[in-house]
Design a protein around this motif. Structure first.
Motif, PDB file in Angstrom:
ATOM      1  N   TYR A 208       0.823  -1.137   0.176  1.00  0.00           N
ATOM      2  CA  TYR A 208      -0.029  -0.031   0.011  1.00  0.00           C
ATOM      3  C   TYR A 208       0.812   1.248   0.103  1.00  0.00           C
ATOM      4  O   TYR A 208       1.966   1.035   0.663  1.00  0.00           O
ATOM      5  N   GLU A 209       0.087   2.379  -0.546  1.00  0.00           N
ATOM      6  CA  GLU A 209       0.942   3.804  -0.485  1.00  0.00           C
ATOM      7  C   GLU A 209      -0.157   4.685   0.327  1.00  0.00           C
ATOM      8  O   GLU A 209      -1.218   4.653  -0.058  1.00  0.00           O
ATOM      9  N   HIS A 210       0.897   5.305   1.001  1.00  0.00           N
ATOM     10  CA  HIS A 210       0.140   6.508   2.065  1.00  0.00           C
ATOM     11  C   HIS A 210       0.787   7.835   1.596  1.00  0.00           C
ATOM     12  O   HIS A 210       1.845   7.964   1.563  1.00  0.00           O
ATOM     13  N   VAL A 211      -0.134   8.840   1.543  1.00  0.00           N
ATOM     14  CA  VAL A 211       0.362  10.146   1.338  1.00  0.00           C
ATOM     15  C   VAL A 211      -0.462  10.862   2.582  1.00  0.00           C
ATOM     16  O   VAL A 211      -1.650  10.963   2.618  1.00  0.00           O
ATOM     17  N   TYR A 212       0.263  11.524   3.634  1.00  0.00           N
ATOM     18  CA  TYR A 212      -0.231  12.192   4.718  1.00  0.00           C
ATOM     19  C   TYR A 212      -0.425  13.729   4.168  1.00  0.00           C
ATOM     20  O   TYR A 212       0.363  14.361   4.124  1.00  0.00           O
ATOM     21  N   VAL A 213      -1.771  14.110   4.089  1.00  0.00           N
ATOM     22  CA  VAL A 213      -1.943  15.098   3.513  1.00  0.00           C
ATOM     23  C   VAL A 213      -2.433  16.412   4.579  1.00  0.00           C
ATOM     24  O   VAL A 213      -2.506  17.532   4.183  1.00  0.00           O
ATOM     25  N   SER A 214      -2.882  15.884   5.414  1.00  0.00           N
ATOM     26  CA  SER A 214      -3.009  16.984   6.747  1.00  0.00           C
ATOM     27  C   SER A 214      -2.958  16.485   7.929  1.00  0.00           C
ATOM     28  O   SER A 214      -2.632  15.039   8.200  1.00  0.00           O
ATOM     29  N   SER A 215      -3.358  17.001   8.956  1.00  0.00           N
ATOM     30  CA  SER A 215      -3.297  16.465  10.621  1.00  0.00           C
ATOM     31  C   SER A 215      -4.421  15.593  10.734  1.00  0.00           C
ATOM     32  O   SER A 215      -4.752  14.866  11.721  1.00  0.00           O
ATOM     33  N   GLN A 216      -5.494  15.572   9.715  1.00  0.00           N
ATOM     34  CA  GLN A 216      -6.769  15.010   9.738  1.00  0.00           C
ATOM     35  C   GLN A 216      -7.092  13.928   8.910  1.00  0.00           C
ATOM     36  O   GLN A 216      -8.186  13.204   9.194  1.00  0.00           O
ATOM     37  N   ARG A 217      -6.317  14.001   7.571  1.00  0.00           N
ATOM     38  CA  ARG A 217      -6.680  13.056   6.599  1.00  0.00           C
ATOM     39  C   ARG A 217      -5.466  12.481   5.831  1.00  0.00           C
ATOM     40  O   ARG A 217      -4.420  13.103   5.935  1.00  0.00           O
ATOM     41  N   TYR A 218      -5.524  11.276   5.372  1.00  0.00           N
ATOM     42  CA  TYR A 218      -4.584  10.694   4.524  1.00  0.00           C
ATOM     43  C   TYR A 218      -5.104  10.190   3.590  1.00  0.00           C
ATOM     44  O   TYR A 218      -6.244   9.960   3.613  1.00  0.00           O
ATOM     45  N   THR A 219      -4.374   9.871   2.227  1.00  0.00           N
ATOM     46  CA  THR A 219      -4.877   9.163   1.014  1.00  0.00           C
ATOM     47  C   THR A 219      -3.951   7.700   0.902  1.00  0.00           C
ATOM     48  O   THR A 219      -2.868   8.044   1.217  1.00  0.00           O
ATOM     49  N   TRP A 220      -4.733   6.869   0.717  1.00  0.00           N
ATOM     50  CA  TRP A 220      -3.998   5.351   0.441  1.00  0.00           C
ATOM     51  C   TRP A 220      -4.445   4.856  -0.974  1.00  0.00           C
ATOM     52  O   TRP A 220      -5.672   5.402  -1.515  1.00  0.00           O
ATOM     53  N   GLN A 221      -3.477   4.061  -1.589  1.00  0.00           N
ATOM     54  CA  GLN A 221      -3.929   3.236  -2.617  1.00  0.00           C
ATOM     55  C   GLN A 221      -3.318   2.139  -2.566  1.00  0.00           C
ATOM     56  O   GLN A 221      -2.128   1.700  -2.004  1.00  0.00           O
ATOM     57  N   CYS A 222      -4.101   0.891  -2.914  1.00  0.00           N
ATOM     58  CA  CYS A 222      -3.529  -0.432  -2.925  1.00  0.00           C
ATOM     59  C   CYS A 222      -2.674  -0.501  -4.052  1.00  0.00           C
ATOM     60  O   CYS A 222      -3.360  -0.738  -5.291  1.00  0.00           O
ATOM     61  N   LEU A 223      -1.491  -1.106  -4.128  1.00  0.00           N
ATOM     62  CA  LEU A 223      -0.511  -1.425  -5.413  1.00  0.00           C
ATOM     63  C   LEU A 223      -0.537  -2.796  -5.493  1.00  0.00           C
ATOM     64  O   LEU A 223      -0.321  -3.212  -6.716  1.00  0.00           O
ATOM     65  N   GLU A 224      -0.555  -3.876  -4.407  1.00  0.00           N
ATOM     66  CA  GLU A 224      -0.929  -5.241  -4.888  1.00  0.00           C
ATOM     67  C   GLU A 224      -1.448  -5.832  -3.773  1.00  0.00           C
ATOM     68  O   GLU A 224      -1.592  -5.430  -2.825  1.00  0.00           O
TER      69      GLU A 224
END
Length: 254
Positions: free
Chosen positions: A155-171
């Protein structure tokens, strides 16, 4: 284009095997510790064996991992209470502690995750606390990491703020799926960050302790509703691969 609801995987489907690369369990048999949580309960923990603990007189199973020589990640699935789990992080050297209570709500509420979480900072008995007290942190904002939990979970995580993060599954079974969900980050010690998320689309929340120092390991647990609508507890863990970070030049996200 977002993933249609009928293609969205249930919690128990994606969590299957996600603890493959988890650090080994720690046996806390015979240990006794009192954790006083600020604005929360005082927990008198007596570890009976490698799998059971008595907390304030109530016996429950537990799972423990020594994240560092002096730092333990301990989860109580709370089989004594349906749909709840209590996760604790404590240091035997600094005598600092964190507590997270995860609770599955009785019903869905539009615009809110079904699983809610409460956070406490605290201290342990056995010595005077040292160092900075754990608390909310913005240190992960802008960071982008990969998390490898098994040969079939990436999985990939991008921490976009103190309240939300974005994720995507790569495998894995969720490959191609992704979302932006509510998250909470607290700093426990240098390089150690409590990271928690609460999903909107399915009833699941998680508690992780990221070691972003040389170790680059993460240890976590899930609480959610499985495909049959029953509450279920799962463990997770794996390796962290930092991809980089961005710094916002003029404004800072919330």
């Amino acid at each position: 284009m977002s993933t249609p609801d009928d293609e969205w995987r249930t919690y128990d489907e994606f969590a299957d095997g996600i603890a493959t690369y988890r650090l080994p369990n720690a046996d806390l048999t015979g240990r006794e510790i009192v954790i006083a949580l600020e604005d929360g309960p005082v927990l008198d923990l007596r570890f009976e064996d490698a799998e059971h603990v008595t907390c304030n007189g109530v016996r429950d199973p537990y799972d423990a991992v020594a994240v560092r020589d002096d730092v333990y990640f301990v989860n109580l699935p709370l089989t004594s209470v349906e749909g709840e789990s209590l996760t604790l992080v404590f240091s035997t050297s600094s005598h600092r502690a964190l507590g997270v209570l995860s609770v599955i709500g009785a019903e869905d509420v539009e615009g809110q995750p079904r699983v809610q979480q409460t956070f406490w900072t605290g201290t342990t008995n056995g010595g005077e606390p040292t160092g900075e007290a754990p608390g909310p942190s913005r240190d992960l904002i802008g960071k982008r990491n990969l998390y490898r939990y098994s040969p079939n979970h990436l999985y990939e995580h991008v921490y976009v703020s103190s309240q939300r993060y974005t994720w995507q599954c790569l495998e894995g079974i969720q490959r191609g799926h992704g979302d932006t969900d509510l998250s909470t980050v607290w700093k426990f010690a240098d390089g150690l960050y409590l990271f928690c998320f609460r999903e909107f689309r399915i009833a699941v929340a998680s508690v992780w302790l990221h070691d972003l120092s040389i170790a680059l390991r993460t240890t976590g647990v899930f609480l959610g509703l499985n495909g049959e609508g029953r509450s279920e507890h799962s463990t997770g863990g794996g390796h962290i691969y930092p991809l980089g970070a961005v710094v916002y030049p003029d404004i800072q996200p919330v």
